[in-house]
Design an enzyme around this catalytic site. Structure first.
Site, PDB file in Angstrom:
ATOM      1  N   HIS A  17     -55.126  -2.338  -2.213  1.00 49.14           N
ATOM      2  CA  HIS A  17     -54.801  -2.698  -0.825  1.00 49.14           C
ATOM      3  C   HIS A  17     -55.821  -3.713  -0.298  1.00 49.14           C
ATOM      4  O   HIS A  17     -55.456  -4.721   0.298  1.00 49.14           O
ATOM      5  CB  HIS A  17     -54.888  -1.465   0.085  1.00 49.14           C
ATOM      6  CG  HIS A  17     -53.835  -0.436  -0.125  1.00 49.14           C
ATOM      7  ND1 HIS A  17     -54.123   0.902  -0.248  1.00 49.14           N
ATOM      8  CD2 HIS A  17     -52.484  -0.521  -0.209  1.00 49.14           C
ATOM      9  CE1 HIS A  17     -53.010   1.591  -0.385  1.00 49.14           C
ATOM     10  NE2 HIS A  17     -51.990   0.755  -0.377  1.00 49.14           N
ATOM     11  N   LYS A  41     -43.112   9.338   3.384  1.00 52.14           N
ATOM     12  CA  LYS A  41     -44.052  10.036   2.511  1.00 52.14           C
ATOM     13  C   LYS A  41     -44.784  11.122   3.291  1.00 52.14           C
ATOM     14  O   LYS A  41     -45.088  10.950   4.470  1.00 52.14           O
ATOM     15  CB  LYS A  41     -45.095   9.053   1.970  1.00 52.14           C
ATOM     16  CG  LYS A  41     -44.517   8.007   1.045  1.00 52.14           C
ATOM     17  CD  LYS A  41     -45.589   6.992   0.688  1.00 52.14           C
ATOM     18  CE  LYS A  41     -44.984   5.756   0.079  1.00 52.14           C
ATOM     19  NZ  LYS A  41     -45.908   4.626   0.006  1.00 52.14           N
ATOM     20  N   ARG A  90     -46.863  -4.833  -7.347  1.00 55.48           N
ATOM     21  CA  ARG A  90     -47.546  -4.405  -8.574  1.00 55.48           C
ATOM     22  C   ARG A  90     -46.689  -4.628  -9.806  1.00 55.48           C
ATOM     23  O   ARG A  90     -47.138  -5.114 -10.812  1.00 55.48           O
ATOM     24  CB  ARG A  90     -47.890  -2.914  -8.495  1.00 55.48           C
ATOM     25  CG  ARG A  90     -49.134  -2.632  -7.735  1.00 55.48           C
ATOM     26  CD  ARG A  90     -49.187  -1.204  -7.309  1.00 55.48           C
ATOM     27  NE  ARG A  90     -48.146  -0.932  -6.321  1.00 55.48           N
ATOM     28  CZ  ARG A  90     -48.108   0.139  -5.557  1.00 55.48           C
ATOM     29  NH1 ARG A  90     -49.018   1.061  -5.687  1.00 55.48           N
ATOM     30  NH2 ARG A  90     -47.164   0.303  -4.667  1.00 55.48           N
ATOM     31  N   SER A 128     -52.190   4.826  -4.193  1.00 59.54           N
ATOM     32  CA  SER A 128     -52.868   5.905  -3.463  1.00 59.54           C
ATOM     33  C   SER A 128     -52.597   7.251  -4.134  1.00 59.54           C
ATOM     34  O   SER A 128     -53.479   8.107  -4.211  1.00 59.54           O
ATOM     35  CB  SER A 128     -52.368   5.955  -2.023  1.00 59.54           C
ATOM     36  OG  SER A 128     -52.672   4.766  -1.365  1.00 59.54           O
TER      37      SER A 128
END
Ligand code: ADP
Length: 162
Positions: A17, A41, A90, A128
């Site tokens: 990040h 989430k 990514r 994360s």
């Protein structure tokens, strides 16, 4: 004044990040890192914790600020006069969802562009959730999260794992 938004759940912030934020800050006059509250989430860190962790990591970048928001991102962008949303990519697996979001946001507000920035190869694997998994199992996350927040993230995750 060109303003861009870096949105995400940042649960917690990782080196991946931070890399996107630092690189975006070189391209725009101002970057607003927005911690999203309406994410589907289930977050481990509270909203205040996530914002506080990011603030500790970006204090060396003068044109970056951190905020929280829970509605439609294009509404927030309009309110803040931002012209772009910057997202990190990514792998191909990120692409499908991001593409759908970008097309939807473009319909909601054609004036706001979504820009994708490639991850650096060293952060390609990093998320994360992998950080949380490693820390909860007692592994070192030193290479995954910024040094400014390493100890706080570690102790918080170990606490939660008890
Ligand atoms: P995560 O998918 O790790 O839960 P977030 O929802 O917090 O991440 O992501 C915020 C933004 O940061 C998204 O655009 C995401 O694609 C990007 N991002 C997350 N991890 C990385 C990484 N390792 N490299 C580049 N971009 C990343």
């Amino acid at each position: 004044m060109k303003i861009a938004i870096c949105p995400g759940s940042f649960d917690p912030i990782t080196n991946g990040h931070l890399d996107i934020i630092e690189r975006s800050a070189k391209l725009f006059d101002r970057i607003i890192v927005v911690v999203l509250t309406n994410t589907e989430k289930n977050t481990t860190f509270s909203l205040t914790e996530r914002r506080d962790l990011i603030e500790r990591c970006v204090s060396h970048i003068p044109n970056v600020e951190v905020d929280c928001f829970g509605g439609l991102l294009v509404d927030y962008a309009q309110k803040r006069g931002a012209c772009a949303l910057v997202k990190g990519l990514r792998a191909i697996s990120d692409f499908e969802y991001e593409f759908q979001m970008a097309l939807t946001n473009k319909i909601l507000d054609p004036n706001i562009e979504t820009l994708y920035m490639n991850t650096q190869s060293e952060y390609m694997y990093l998320s994360s959730s992998i950080v949380k998994q490693v820390a909860k199992l007692g592994g070192s996350i030193e290479r995954f999260v910024p040094a400014e927040v390493h100890d706080i993230v570690c102790s918080r995750l170990k606490e939660g794992a008890k």
